[in-house]
Design a protein around this motif. Structure first.
Motif, short mmCIF file in Angstrom:
data_model
loop_
_atom_site.label_atom_id
_atom_site.label_comp_id
_atom_site.label_asym_id
_atom_site.label_seq_id
_atom_site.Cartn_x
_atom_site.Cartn_y
_atom_site.Cartn_z
N MET A 285 27.32 30.73 24.99
CA MET A 285 28.09 30.48 26.19
C MET A 285 27.14 30.55 27.39
O MET A 285 26.25 31.37 27.45
N ARG A 286 27.40 29.66 28.32
CA ARG A 286 26.66 29.66 29.58
C ARG A 286 27.70 29.73 30.69
O ARG A 286 28.58 28.86 30.80
N ILE A 287 27.57 30.75 31.53
CA ILE A 287 28.48 30.92 32.66
C ILE A 287 27.68 30.69 33.93
O ILE A 287 26.75 31.44 34.23
N ASN A 288 28.03 29.63 34.64
CA ASN A 288 27.43 29.35 35.94
C ASN A 288 28.30 30.00 37.01
O ASN A 288 29.52 30.03 36.88
N LEU A 289 27.65 30.52 38.03
CA LEU A 289 28.37 31.20 39.11
C LEU A 289 28.14 30.48 40.42
O LEU A 289 27.01 30.17 40.78
N ILE A 290 29.24 30.21 41.12
CA ILE A 290 29.18 29.60 42.44
C ILE A 290 29.70 30.64 43.44
O ILE A 290 30.89 30.95 43.46
N PRO A 291 28.80 31.22 44.24
CA PRO A 291 29.25 32.24 45.19
C PRO A 291 29.99 31.63 46.37
O PRO A 291 29.67 30.52 46.80
N GLN A 292 30.96 32.36 46.86
CA GLN A 292 31.70 31.94 48.05
C GLN A 292 32.11 33.20 48.81
O GLN A 292 32.66 34.13 48.20
N GLU B 128 42.05 30.17 39.78
CA GLU B 128 41.34 29.98 41.03
C GLU B 128 39.85 30.28 40.87
O GLU B 128 39.05 29.94 41.74
N HIS B 129 39.47 30.91 39.76
CA HIS B 129 38.08 31.29 39.57
C HIS B 129 37.32 30.40 38.59
O HIS B 129 36.10 30.37 38.62
N GLN C 267 30.27 25.86 28.18
CA GLN C 267 29.76 25.98 29.55
C GLN C 267 30.93 26.04 30.52
O GLN C 267 31.79 25.16 30.52
N VAL C 268 30.93 27.11 31.32
CA VAL C 268 32.02 27.39 32.25
C VAL C 268 31.40 27.73 33.61
O VAL C 268 30.37 28.39 33.67
N THR C 269 32.06 27.30 34.68
CA THR C 269 31.62 27.66 36.03
C THR C 269 32.69 28.52 36.67
O THR C 269 33.87 28.15 36.68
N LEU C 270 32.27 29.66 37.20
CA LEU C 270 33.18 30.59 37.86
C LEU C 270 32.86 30.71 39.34
O LEU C 270 31.69 30.74 39.73
#
Length: 99
Positions: free
Chosen positions: A1-8, A49-50, A63-66
């Motif tokens: 699993m690859r979790i990409n993170l987009i900060p906000q 929402e995440h 692959q998921v982006t949070l």
């Protein structure tokens, strides 16, 4: 699993845990076990929402982006997070101290 993170910069917390292809995000369970190789699950098909953007399985890897809520004065590692690759089952430590 690859979790990409987009900060906000935003209020709120993010707690994530993993068991196989199941992610639990802020207490809500998302089972991606049935997503076949090469498939794309559009981000708007996931009621979260995440979880943002498409969820895919490529080379056997989910692959998921949070979306990562951060404070305006968050540490560098939270503002510019590295992907989380092959996390073990259990709670996932997130940059900036949230887990």
């Amino acid at each position: 699993m690859r979790i990409n993170l987009i900060p906000q910069v935003r209020e709120g917390a993010l707690q994530v845990s993993k068991k196989g292809d199941v992610l639990t995000v802020n207490g809500r369970r998302y089972d991606f076990g049935q997503l076949p190789e090469g498939a794309v699950l559009p981000g708007n098909a996931v009621d979260s929402e995440h979880i943002i953007g498409n969820v895919t399985r490529t080379g056997g890897q989910l692959q998921v982006t949070l979306l990562l809520p951060i404070a305006w004065d968050a540490p560098h590692e939270a503002c510019f997070p590295e992907p989380i690759i092959d996390p073990p089952d259990g709670p996932i430590a997130l940059p900036g101290g949230a887990a």
